[in-house]
Design a protein around this motif. Structure first.
Motif, PDB file in Angstrom:
ATOM      1  N   ASN A   1       0.844  -1.201   0.000  1.00 58.06           N
ATOM      2  CA  ASN A   1       0.000   0.000   0.000  1.00 58.06           C
ATOM      3  C   ASN A   1       0.871   1.238   0.000  1.00 58.06           C
ATOM      4  OD1 ASN A   1       0.610   0.772   2.785  1.00 58.06           O
ATOM      5  ND2 ASN A   1      -0.551  -1.040   3.335  1.00 58.06           N
TER       6      ASN A   1
ATOM      7  N   GLU B   1       3.132   4.217  -1.247  1.00 58.78           N
ATOM      8  CA  GLU B   1       4.154   4.418  -2.267  1.00 58.78           C
ATOM      9  C   GLU B   1       5.212   3.317  -2.199  1.00 58.78           C
ATOM     10  OE1 GLU B   1       5.720   8.357  -1.827  1.00 58.78           O
ATOM     11  OE2 GLU B   1       3.803   9.273  -2.359  1.00 58.78           O
TER      12      GLU B   1
ATOM     13  N   GLU C   1      -3.915  -0.981  -3.226  1.00 59.18           N
ATOM     14  CA  GLU C   1      -3.785   0.257  -2.464  1.00 59.18           C
ATOM     15  C   GLU C   1      -2.474   1.010  -2.733  1.00 59.18           C
ATOM     16  OE1 GLU C   1      -4.675  -0.284   1.661  1.00 59.18           O
ATOM     17  OE2 GLU C   1      -6.420  -1.505   1.229  1.00 59.18           O
TER      18      GLU C   1
ATOM     19  N   THR D   1      -0.344   3.723  -4.475  1.00 55.74           N
ATOM     20  CA  THR D   1      -0.638   5.018  -5.102  1.00 55.74           C
ATOM     21  C   THR D   1       0.493   5.522  -5.990  1.00 55.74           C
ATOM     22  OG1 THR D   1       0.219   6.151  -3.134  1.00 55.74           O
ATOM     23  CG2 THR D   1      -2.168   5.708  -3.221  1.00 55.74           C
ATOM     24  N   PHE D   2       1.691   4.940  -5.834  1.00 55.73           N
ATOM     25  CA  PHE D   2       2.855   5.394  -6.604  1.00 55.73           C
ATOM     26  C   PHE D   2       3.891   4.282  -6.623  1.00 55.73           C
ATOM     27  CE2 PHE D   2       7.153   7.163  -6.560  1.00 55.73           C
ATOM     28  CZ  PHE D   2       7.150   7.915  -7.717  1.00 55.73           C
TER      29      PHE D   2
ATOM     30  N   GLY E   1      -3.243  -0.407 -10.021  1.00 51.93           N
ATOM     31  CA  GLY E   1      -3.939   0.792 -10.464  1.00 51.93           C
ATOM     32  C   GLY E   1      -3.286   1.388 -11.699  1.00 51.93           C
TER      33      GLY E   1
ATOM     34  N   CYS F   1      -1.493   4.042 -12.227  1.00 50.11           N
ATOM     35  CA  CYS F   1      -0.096   4.499 -12.167  1.00 50.11           C
ATOM     36  C   CYS F   1       0.872   3.333 -12.309  1.00 50.11           C
ATOM     37  CB  CYS F   1       0.167   5.276 -10.879  1.00 50.11           C
ATOM     38  SG  CYS F   1       0.149   4.305  -9.368  1.00 50.11           S
TER      39      CYS F   1
END
Length: 97
Positions: A14, A16, A45, A47-48, A77, A79
């Motif tokens: 989750n 980064e 989860e 994000t980066f 996701g 990204c």
């Protein structure tokens, strides 16, 4: 000793995945791959991800090959998928929705 069950072992990431966090992800994946036939990396989860995260994935994939295990990326996701496609790694890694 390798797990003989049919259920994959799930590693959840989750936030980064970067230079600071990639080493711990790599260690978790290596440990899981050494004891399970199939490991799913749940990226839902995340994000980066940067190149350090990609390096961790490539090292884990290589370890899976040496151990006779399978690494599957799941729930990546936009990204992460974009980064995998830009680098061509989506053709080398098992990526599921």
């Amino acid at each position: 000793m390798r797990d003989q069950g049919n259920e994959p072992f799930v590693v959840r990431a989750n936030g980064e995945i970067d230079l600071d966090t990639a080493p711990s992800l790599r260690r978790a994946l290596v440990a899981a791959l050494e004891s399970h036939r199939e490991v799913v990396l749940d990226l839902w989860e995340v994000t980066f991800m940067d190149c350090a995260g990609l390096g961790a994935l490539v090292r884990a994939r290589n370890r899976a090959g040496r151990c006779g295990a399978r690494l599957v990326l799941r729930g990546a996701g936009h990204c992460v998928v974009r980064l995998l496609k830009l680098t061509g790694l989506h053709r080398r890694l098992a990526v599921e929705p």
